[in-house]
Design an enzyme around this catalytic site. Structure first.
Site, mmCIF file in Angstrom:
data_model
loop_
_atom_site.group_PDB
_atom_site.id
_atom_site.type_symbol
_atom_site.label_atom_id
_atom_site.label_comp_id
_atom_site.label_asym_id
_atom_site.label_seq_id
_atom_site.Cartn_x
_atom_site.Cartn_y
_atom_site.Cartn_z
ATOM 1 N N ALA A 143 -2.974 -5.525 -4.420
ATOM 2 C CA ALA A 143 -3.479 -6.147 -5.649
ATOM 3 C C ALA A 143 -2.675 -7.387 -6.003
ATOM 4 C CB ALA A 143 -3.439 -5.130 -6.791
ATOM 5 N N TYR A 179 -9.827 3.363 3.484
ATOM 6 C CA TYR A 179 -9.232 4.698 3.500
ATOM 7 C C TYR A 179 -9.913 5.602 4.528
ATOM 8 C CZ TYR A 179 -5.848 4.014 -0.154
ATOM 9 O OH TYR A 179 -4.748 3.575 -0.855
ATOM 10 N N GLY A 222 1.452 0.724 -1.894
ATOM 11 C CA GLY A 222 0.665 -0.160 -1.030
ATOM 12 C C GLY A 222 -0.518 -0.767 -1.750
ATOM 13 N N ASP A 223 -1.129 0.020 -2.627
ATOM 14 C CA ASP A 223 -2.254 -0.494 -3.418
ATOM 15 C C ASP A 223 -1.787 -1.572 -4.385
ATOM 16 O OD1 ASP A 223 -4.223 1.407 -2.360
ATOM 17 O OD2 ASP A 223 -3.087 2.909 -3.471
ATOM 18 N N ARG A 224 -0.609 -1.351 -5.004
ATOM 19 C CA ARG A 224 -0.060 -2.348 -5.917
ATOM 20 C C ARG A 224 0.275 -3.639 -5.177
ATOM 21 N NH1 ARG A 224 -0.322 -3.735 -11.006
ATOM 22 N NH2 ARG A 224 -0.990 -5.574 -9.885
#
Length: 464
Positions: A256, A137, A251-253
């Site tokens: 993961a 980030y 995007g994080d999902r």
């Protein structure tokens, strides 16, 4: 088997309410705040998603020694945290929403800071990873030379998913896949001066420049484009249509999901397709606003250790089976259409679960059921059937298969026991030769007569 998330963490604050009037001081909406939610964002959000799904996850990051840093530790309950000290205020991002619509965002402590140091404990945690997610980030951790050197050495043996940031460094060469969105990907190639007009062209430039094994460029509701080293052309990865007001966290999902599916042994095209669906399902379920509040919760020890069986509720069957075996447990599988679940199913499933340390149900897909039972079946779609099965305490995972028989699914799963109802009693199960090939066994559990899906469907037809 541990998933390690490396990256920058921030405190996300959501102020939500209704806007029904304009301010008398300026033509701006007045939001009457009715709810305040705080959560770990950035790499912390990735780790939380994984922990919520039951995966053993370690977060390697740096935190500020301030109130926001203390709050972040609270909101990371359930995650094994290996954190150094940043020496700077923890970044805080405050979003104001009117209904489901964002109005404004305030950033505090988000300015660029020097590259943070990494501790020996942070490096050891990364070395123990079965798969790594770098959630950059732009706060500098991904640029640390020691960390980058370690990730470069691991790239040849451990899948690394790199989620880049426009303000961050380039990925280390050799990572399994880099996952920029279309905006990030376009910005990354603009420095070269000649920006390709197609997403495929942008992916090709980045693949050559980053020297990763693959690039997955995400395009929101349009899905993604996957390009791998050695491929003559890219692959389109479609996304299901969903109604989603706030794309935050998609995007994080996706990162993961990629990590989980790669760790389970799936190849990258299949992992990418599943991860895109994971992200869509996440948004359809409400996105970050639907995540449970972790403040004040204690870490779940089963989640910390990655314990198999009842301590883990997951829909990822291959990874669950691998985890159970590595912990010395016994994997039990059964299969069927489970079109209308009745008492006979429940008793047989409970009996099968008692034979081992986890129970994985191999479930016929909708197309498979239609071929086996006719065009009027299934009565209930495969997603709802899987959800109903997973709601049972005795079922630990569901594996949907499209073939007419479960043999291909079994060959991938390789359970220690393959269990069917006692209506097979006295006959050799059709899958016996396959299961015995890897040392497994076939067993039957008691059959309960007068309880069948066909009988239940006939009864329902009479009262409809």
């Amino acid at each position: 088997m541990r998933i390690v998330v490396v990256g920058d963490v921030m405190l996300d604050v959501d102020l939500s309410g209704e806007a029904t009037r304009l301010s008398p001081d300026a033509p701006v909406p007045v939001v009457d705040i009715s709810g305040v939610r705080r959560r770990a964002g950035g790499a912390g959000l990735v780790a939380r998603m994984l922990a919520q799904d039951g995966w053993p996850v370690t977060l390697v990051t740096v935190l500020g020694d301030d109130d926001a840093g203390s709050q972040l530790r609270t909101h990371l309950a359930g995650v094994q945290l290996v954190a150094g000290t940043s020496g700077y205020p923890s970044p805080v991002k405050t979003r104001v929403r009117a209904g489901s619509h964002p109005v404004v965002r305030f950033d505090q402590g988000c300015e660029r800071t020097p590259i943070p140091d990494v501790s020996p404990a942070m490096l050891r945690a990364v070395e123990e990873a079965g798969v790594v997610i770098v959630a950059d980030y732009g706060r500098g951790l991904a640029a640390n030379p020691q960390l980058r050197g370690l990730l470069g050495r691991l790239a040849g043996s451990v899948p690394i998913v790199w989620d880049p940031h426009p303000s961050g460094p380039e990925p280390v060469p050799g990572v399994a896949v880099v996952t920029p969105n279309i905006s990030e990907a376009t910005k990354a190639v603009q420095a070269a001066g000649n920006v390709p007009t197609s997403v495929e062209g942008v992916a090709q430039v980045l693949l050559e420049r980053w020297r990763s094994q693959a690039v997955l460029v995400t395009k929101g509701e349009e899905g993604a484009v996957l390009l791998q080293q050695g491929d003559a052309s890219s692959r389109a990865v479609p996304a299901p249509r969903v109604e989603a007001g706030d794309p935050c966290g998609a995007g994080d999902r996706l990162a993961a999901g990629l990590a989980v599916h790669l760790l389970a042994g799936r190849d990258l095209p299949e992992a990418a397709a599943l991860a895109v669906h994971d992200a869509a399902d996440f948004l359809a379920a409400g996105g970050v606003s639907a995540l449970p509040d972790t403040q004040g919760q204690d870490a779940d020890p089963d989640h910390q250790r990655g314990a198999p069986g009842r301590g883990r509720r997951t829909t990822e069957p291959l990874l669950l089976a691998r985890s159970v075996r590595e912990n010395g447990g016994k994997v039990v599988a059964t299969g069927g259409c489970f079109d209308l679940i009745h008492a006979g199913h429940i008793r047989s499933l409970a009996a099968a679960r008692e034979l081992g340390d986890c129970l994985i149900v191999c479930l016929n897909s909708d197309d498979s059921v239609r071929r086996l039972k006719g065009p009027q079946r299934p009565i209930i779609g495969q997603h709802d059937r899987a959800e109903l099965l997973l709601a049972m305490e005795c079922v630990d995972a569901v594996m949907v298969f499209d073939e007419d028989t479960p043999e291909a699914a079994l060959d991938r799963l390789r359970p220690d026991l393959w269990v069917k109802g006692g209506d097979y009693k006295g006959a050799r199960l059709p899958e016996a030769d396959l299961v015995e090939r890897w040392g497994g066994r076939c067993l039957t559990v008691p059959f309960h007569p007068a309880r069948s899906t066909t009988g239940l469907a006939d009864a329902l037809a009479k009262v409809s």
